[in-house]
Design a protein around this motif. Structure first.
Motif, mmCIF file in Angstrom:
data_model
loop_
_atom_site.group_PDB
_atom_site.id
_atom_site.type_symbol
_atom_site.label_atom_id
_atom_site.label_comp_id
_atom_site.label_asym_id
_atom_site.label_seq_id
_atom_site.Cartn_x
_atom_site.Cartn_y
_atom_site.Cartn_z
ATOM 1 N N VAL A 1 43.871 36.325 29.423
ATOM 2 C CA VAL A 1 43.032 36.623 30.578
ATOM 3 C C VAL A 1 42.515 35.287 31.106
ATOM 4 O O VAL A 1 42.216 34.384 30.337
ATOM 5 C CB VAL A 1 41.866 37.574 30.210
ATOM 6 C CG1 VAL A 1 40.931 36.936 29.181
ATOM 7 C CG2 VAL A 1 41.086 37.994 31.452
ATOM 8 N N SER A 2 42.456 35.149 32.415
ATOM 9 C CA SER A 2 41.980 33.904 33.014
ATOM 10 C C SER A 2 40.638 34.118 33.687
ATOM 11 O O SER A 2 40.205 35.261 33.905
ATOM 12 C CB SER A 2 42.995 33.389 34.043
ATOM 13 O OG SER A 2 42.922 34.169 35.227
ATOM 14 N N GLU A 3 39.995 33.022 34.026
ATOM 15 C CA GLU A 3 38.720 33.147 34.737
ATOM 16 C C GLU A 3 38.921 33.804 36.102
ATOM 17 O O GLU A 3 38.004 34.427 36.636
ATOM 18 C CB GLU A 3 38.050 31.785 34.878
ATOM 19 C CG GLU A 3 38.859 30.728 35.615
ATOM 20 C CD GLU A 3 38.129 29.387 35.666
ATOM 21 O OE1 GLU A 3 36.894 29.388 35.809
ATOM 22 O OE2 GLU A 3 38.809 28.339 35.566
ATOM 23 N N ALA A 4 40.123 33.707 36.652
ATOM 24 C CA ALA A 4 40.406 34.376 37.928
ATOM 25 C C ALA A 4 40.385 35.891 37.762
ATOM 26 O O ALA A 4 39.844 36.602 38.609
ATOM 27 C CB ALA A 4 41.753 33.919 38.465
ATOM 28 N N ASP A 5 40.997 36.404 36.668
ATOM 29 C CA ASP A 5 40.965 37.848 36.396
ATOM 30 C C ASP A 5 39.525 38.348 36.383
ATOM 31 O O ASP A 5 39.207 39.398 36.973
ATOM 32 C CB ASP A 5 41.581 38.157 35.031
ATOM 33 C CG ASP A 5 43.059 37.857 34.926
ATOM 34 O OD1 ASP A 5 43.859 38.801 34.961
ATOM 35 O OD2 ASP A 5 43.410 36.676 34.780
ATOM 36 N N LEU A 6 38.669 37.613 35.706
ATOM 37 C CA LEU A 6 37.277 38.045 35.547
ATOM 38 C C LEU A 6 36.506 37.955 36.853
ATOM 39 O O LEU A 6 35.702 38.843 37.175
ATOM 40 C CB LEU A 6 36.599 37.218 34.453
ATOM 41 C CG LEU A 6 37.290 37.261 33.079
ATOM 42 C CD1 LEU A 6 36.528 36.412 32.072
ATOM 43 C CD2 LEU A 6 37.420 38.694 32.578
ATOM 44 N N ALA A 7 36.751 36.903 37.621
ATOM 45 C CA ALA A 7 36.064 36.754 38.911
ATOM 46 C C ALA A 7 36.480 37.863 39.870
ATOM 47 O O ALA A 7 35.640 38.445 40.584
ATOM 48 C CB ALA A 7 36.373 35.386 39.516
ATOM 49 N N VAL A 8 37.761 38.174 39.896
ATOM 50 C CA VAL A 8 38.254 39.255 40.759
ATOM 51 C C VAL A 8 37.677 40.593 40.304
ATOM 52 O O VAL A 8 37.224 41.406 41.121
ATOM 53 C CB VAL A 8 39.792 39.296 40.757
ATOM 54 C CG1 VAL A 8 40.301 40.566 41.426
ATOM 55 C CG2 VAL A 8 40.359 38.069 41.461
ATOM 56 N N ASN A 9 37.678 40.826 38.995
ATOM 57 C CA ASN A 9 37.145 42.081 38.473
ATOM 58 C C ASN A 9 35.674 42.264 38.848
ATOM 59 O O ASN A 9 35.248 43.348 39.265
ATOM 60 C CB ASN A 9 37.309 42.118 36.957
ATOM 61 C CG ASN A 9 36.966 43.465 36.366
ATOM 62 O OD1 ASN A 9 37.660 44.442 36.579
ATOM 63 N ND2 ASN A 9 35.868 43.521 35.613
ATOM 64 N N ASP A 10 34.897 41.196 38.714
ATOM 65 C CA ASP A 10 33.468 41.277 39.036
ATOM 66 C C ASP A 10 33.251 41.633 40.505
ATOM 67 O O ASP A 10 32.413 42.475 40.839
ATOM 68 C CB ASP A 10 32.770 39.949 38.714
ATOM 69 C CG ASP A 10 32.638 39.694 37.220
ATOM 70 O OD1 ASP A 10 32.862 40.641 36.433
ATOM 71 O OD2 ASP A 10 32.317 38.554 36.840
ATOM 72 N N MET A 11 34.009 40.984 41.392
ATOM 73 C CA MET A 11 33.879 41.286 42.818
ATOM 74 C C MET A 11 34.272 42.724 43.117
ATOM 75 O O MET A 11 33.566 43.450 43.830
ATOM 76 C CB MET A 11 34.741 40.321 43.635
ATOM 77 C CG MET A 11 34.670 40.535 45.155
ATOM 78 S SD MET A 11 35.695 41.911 45.804
ATOM 79 C CE MET A 11 37.349 41.269 45.465
ATOM 80 N N LEU A 12 35.404 43.147 42.559
ATOM 81 C CA LEU A 12 35.891 44.493 42.846
ATOM 82 C C LEU A 12 34.921 45.558 42.352
ATOM 83 O O LEU A 12 34.647 46.535 43.057
ATOM 84 C CB LEU A 12 37.268 44.702 42.208
ATOM 85 C CG LEU A 12 38.432 43.935 42.840
ATOM 86 C CD1 LEU A 12 39.697 44.109 42.003
ATOM 87 C CD2 LEU A 12 38.667 44.375 44.277
ATOM 88 N N LYS A 13 34.395 45.371 41.167
ATOM 89 C CA LYS A 13 33.476 46.380 40.643
ATOM 90 C C LYS A 13 32.228 46.477 41.496
ATOM 91 O O LYS A 13 31.761 47.577 41.834
ATOM 92 C CB LYS A 13 33.109 46.085 39.190
ATOM 93 C CG LYS A 13 32.322 47.240 38.559
ATOM 94 C CD LYS A 13 32.148 47.077 37.069
ATOM 95 C CE LYS A 13 31.490 48.336 36.487
ATOM 96 N NZ LYS A 13 31.250 48.195 35.030
ATOM 97 N N ALA A 14 31.677 45.325 41.881
ATOM 98 C CA ALA A 14 30.474 45.331 42.712
ATOM 99 C C ALA A 14 30.758 45.965 44.073
ATOM 100 O O ALA A 14 29.990 46.818 44.543
ATOM 101 C CB ALA A 14 29.958 43.906 42.884
ATOM 102 N N ARG A 15 31.848 45.567 44.692
ATOM 103 C CA ARG A 15 32.144 46.045 46.044
ATOM 104 C C ARG A 15 32.528 47.522 46.074
ATOM 105 O O ARG A 15 32.033 48.300 46.897
ATOM 106 C CB ARG A 15 33.272 45.208 46.643
ATOM 107 C CG ARG A 15 33.664 45.609 48.058
ATOM 108 C CD ARG A 15 34.512 44.553 48.710
ATOM 109 N NE ARG A 15 34.809 44.895 50.101
ATOM 110 C CZ ARG A 15 35.325 44.034 50.973
ATOM 111 N NH1 ARG A 15 35.564 42.781 50.599
ATOM 112 N NH2 ARG A 15 35.574 44.406 52.206
#
Length: 258
Positions: free
Chosen positions: A40-54
């Protein structure tokens, strides 16, 4: 509602692409999740955080199932859920390849109603809902019309073609491969390949969006036993996936059953 959900998913997928591209080919931080779960990369986590919030802000009554969020049985108590993989094909993303994707879907009572697969590095997006045509970049797509498995161009891994998995005989196909399972399903949907199959258990977040897109494009989409795919299951996995034109699907099943 499928149309509204599709619009929401499409906007969110494009924003996910903008975030992921900030990390792509920039040596992102990477961690190994252990077992067979891969990196898992920091990009996966950053994208996941945005998607969940939005997405959860827009649909607070929906459930949530994502590869990069610890699973909760809470999702089983609601009729409608988001099912997504922030980056499908993380290894390809880390390697600087282009064929990784964001896979976003909404499922209602076990059936996918809207799905988006976005490949930011290729500037390509696939969409479908129960109330709209399957499209690639706004153009309607249809699966292959091929009716014979022999010689067909099929996206699958070499391991899936092992003789012991085909009691009825291994079909002589032309094998292709892409890192993202979601992308493989979309390539089958648009007829660039004659179909795809995987005989390994498949996570719902990898296949939910692609399954709807391929099905709406005319492919028969089932697990490897021929059973319909259902989503938001307790284990969040399917027993493999076949996404093939009707004739090829029937022949593949016959060979798998022996």
């Amino acid at each position: 509602m499928p149309a509204r959900d599709l619009a929401l998913l499409t906007e969110a997928a494009r924003e996910a692409g903008r975030i992921a591209l900030r990390y792509w080919r920039k040596d992102p931080k990477v961690w190994d999740k252990g077992g067979e779960h891969g990196p898992v990369s920091e990009a996966d986590l950053a994208v996941n955080d945005m998607l969940k919030a939005r997405l959860m802000d827009a649909r607070p009554d929906y459930g949530w199932l994502s590869e990069e969020t610890p699973d909760s049985t809470d999702r089983l108590a609601v009729d409608t859920v988001f099912i997504l993989d922030p980056i499908d094909g993380t290894r390809a993303f880390i390697a600087g390849e282009e064929t990784w994707a964001h896979s976003l879907a909404v499922a209602h009572k076990g059936k996918v109603t809207a799905g988006v697969v976005h490949l930011p590095a290729l500037d390509r997006i696939y969409t479908a809902s129960l109330s709209s045509e399957p499209m690639r970049d706004g153009q309607v797509i249809r699966c292959s019309g091929r009716d014979r498995l022999e010689g067909a161009n099929i996206l699958t891994t070499k391991a899936n073609m092992a003789p012991e998995k085909w009691p009825g005989g291994v079909p002589e196909i032309i094998r292709g491969f892409r890192a993202s399972l979601a992308y493989r399903m979309c390539l089958a949907a648009e007829g660039r390949f004659d179909g795809m199959l995987t005989l390994r258990d498949a996570w719902e977040w990898d296949i939910a969006a692609g399954a709807l897109i391929a099905e709406r494009a005319g492919a028969v989409v089932t697990d490897q036993t021929g059973a319909a795919l259902t989503f938001n299951s307790p284990g969040a996995q399917a027993k493999g996936v076949l996404a093939l034109p009707a004739g090829l699907h029937a022949e593949a099943l016959a060979r798998l059953r022996g």
